[in-house]
Design a protein around this motif. Structure first.
Motif: not given
Length: 249
Positions: A53-54, A81-85, A212-214, A237-239
């Motif tokens: 999940w990212n 960014l106003a909102q993260l994806g 965790y993967r960045a 991307l933070h996963e």
């Protein structure tokens, strides 16, 4: 006569003593068992599969626009960014572990992320919300170090372990934008890198881990030129990623 008797007694004692000493020696030399040397886990190849999940973050999304009444003269604007994806990734890989804690693999992941949003205010020609959707193929070469949490040592079936890792490669990106007016979709290829940390459990032939993967992507754009080009530099991307590995030798 007394000397003769004494000589006979000495000789008899010597014969009896020699027999007793001889009886202490075995007829055959003893068998000495030398235990096998424990070299630990030897090197092995493995296949891996993962799912994650990212969320994506970038300091800003850039594009070209003009202020109302600009007469068609466009200039660059940068919007935070106003909102993260949010999204997911799935991947597979092939690797080799040395048995000393070091392992190496090559991975290929499909990454999907949607909803990263900027809001253009009324100071530009067409204000509103602009949502960026990313589809990326991520190819990385990775190196890891596994360390044991128990007395079993690394690689022993039933052993818990932790790991750290790093990777480098490329990201092939495709970007589409949901906007108040039509913006063309397209993509680019960018340098990418990753840092990883997590924990796992070694079942023997199968190893499971959660970590965790960045993922750093140097540049993302929609492949357009002129006033319809949209891009982001230094995206992350933070996963949260789960992985299964299967050793096959």
């Amino acid at each position: 006569m007394r000397k003769l008797i004494a000589a006979i007694l000495v000789a008899g004692a010597a014969v009896m003593g020699g027999s007793a000493v001889a009886a202490d020696f075995p007829l055959y030399p003893p068998v000495i068992e030398i235990p096998d040397v424990n070299y630990g886990v030897q090197g092995s190849f493995y296949l891996r599969g993962s799912g994650a999940w990212n969320t994506i973050w970038s300091k800003e999304v850039s594009g070209y626009d003009c202020t109302p009444g600009c007469g068609g003269t466009v200039q660059r604007f940068d919007w935070p960014l106003a909102q993260l994806g949010y999204g997911y990734s799935v991947g597979a890989g092939f690797g080799y572990e040395t048995g000393t804690g070091l392992r190496f693999d090559a991975t290929l992941d499909y990454v999907s992320n949607s909803g990263a949003t900027v809001e253009k205010t009324a100071v530009v020609a067409i204000p509103g919300k602009y949502s960026v959707n990313l589809r990326s193929t991520l190819a990385l070469a990775n190196v890891y170090y596994d360390f044991a949490f128990s007395d079993y040592g690394y690689g022993a079936a039933g052993g818990a372990f932790g790991y750290v890792g790093a990777g480098a490669g490329v990201a092939v990106n495709h970007v589409s934008v949901d906007a108040p007016f039509a913006i063309p979709s397209g993509g680019n290829t960018s340098l990418a890198a990753a840092a990883m940390v997590g924990v796992g459990y070694d079942f023997g032939a199968v190893v499971a881990d959660l970590g965790y993967r960045a993922v750093y992507i140097n540049h993302i754009n929609n492949g357009a030129t002129g006033d319809t080009k949209v891009w982001a530099d230094n995206a992350w991307l933070h996963e949260v990623r789960g992985t299964l590995r299967y050793r096959f030798n």
